[in-house]
Scaffold this active site. Sequence first.
Site, PDB file in Angstrom:
ATOM      1  N   GLY A 171      28.016  36.953  46.276  1.00 37.12           N
ATOM      2  CA  GLY A 171      27.896  37.629  44.998  1.00 37.12           C
ATOM      3  C   GLY A 171      28.234  36.700  43.849  1.00 37.12           C
ATOM      4  CB  ALA A 172      28.118  37.252  40.204  1.00 39.21           C
ATOM      5  NE  ARG A 173      32.191  33.155  37.346  1.00 31.87           N
ATOM      6  CZ  ARG A 173      32.094  31.967  36.822  1.00 31.87           C
ATOM      7  NH1 ARG A 173      30.980  31.307  36.908  1.00 31.87           N
ATOM      8  NH2 ARG A 173      33.109  31.419  36.222  1.00 31.87           N
ATOM      9  CB  SER A 174      31.376  35.071  45.778  1.00 30.25           C
ATOM     10  OG  SER A 174      30.260  34.210  45.967  1.00 30.25           O
ATOM     11  N   GLY A 175      32.545  32.031  44.693  1.00 34.24           N
ATOM     12  CA  GLY A 175      32.992  30.732  45.188  1.00 34.24           C
ATOM     13  C   GLY A 175      31.901  29.939  45.888  1.00 34.24           C
ATOM     14  CB  SER A 223      29.196  26.525  42.723  1.00 34.01           C
ATOM     15  OG  SER A 223      28.053  27.208  42.278  1.00 34.01           O
ATOM     16  CG  HIS A 251      29.305  24.513  37.790  1.00 29.17           C
ATOM     17  ND1 HIS A 251      28.710  24.703  39.004  1.00 29.17           N
ATOM     18  CD2 HIS A 251      29.696  25.739  37.373  1.00 29.17           C
ATOM     19  CE1 HIS A 251      28.735  25.988  39.309  1.00 29.17           C
ATOM     20  NE2 HIS A 251      29.331  26.643  38.334  1.00 29.17           N
ATOM     21  NE  ARG A 252      26.415  18.565  32.974  1.00 27.32           N
ATOM     22  CZ  ARG A 252      25.706  18.717  31.884  1.00 27.32           C
ATOM     23  NH1 ARG A 252      26.289  18.696  30.697  1.00 27.32           N
ATOM     24  NH2 ARG A 252      24.405  18.881  31.953  1.00 27.32           N
ATOM     25  CG  ASP A 276      25.060  25.891  41.783  1.00 23.29           C
ATOM     26  OD1 ASP A 276      24.690  27.074  41.806  1.00 23.29           O
ATOM     27  OD2 ASP A 276      26.238  25.542  41.607  1.00 23.29           O
TER      28      ASP A 276
END
Length: 176
Positions: free
Chosen positions: A11-15, A17, A52-53, A82
């Site tokens: 899901g969104a923001r689940s880890g 990445s 992210h960067r 991603d």
Amino acid sequence: MAEQRTLILGGARSGKSIAAERLLAAEPEVLYVATGGDGSSDPEWAERIAKHRARRPATWGLAETIDLVPLLDSDGPPLLIDCLTLWLSRTMDALDIWSDLSRAGLVEHEIAQLAEAWSRTSRMVVAVSNDVGSGVVPADAGTRLFRDQMGRLNTTISLRSTTALWTIAGRTLPLT
């Protein structure tokens, strides 16, 4: 390098990445493929990109594109894509699907092209994607089409992957 194609769902923001970055952390070089655009018109999105960067090693390259097939068909370092959710959204934008939902076959063709390149790539590749099909049925036809195409894309890529993982609350579980 052994052939390895990994799909990380959640899901969104689940880890997702962070899990993808961990999988490739030992690689001296990685090409991070950002499909969401540069964030120049959205300050909140630009902030997400900056975070992210900041997490990525300086040795990792960057490609900001939705043109994934040439990357999958070329030689080079491992790819971290991603994400497939943004790829689908931006592909639907590029094909003008939102204004004419009868053009959905065009996006199905793009999914098929991506899946074929995914299957034949000699590169190690990790892709992140959102699972958007576990919630309520959307009220409008465009959002239902996107949700349905996202499910098709995730299923197609998962079945062509050597590994599929599910991430929830920062924990990653194998899908068998």
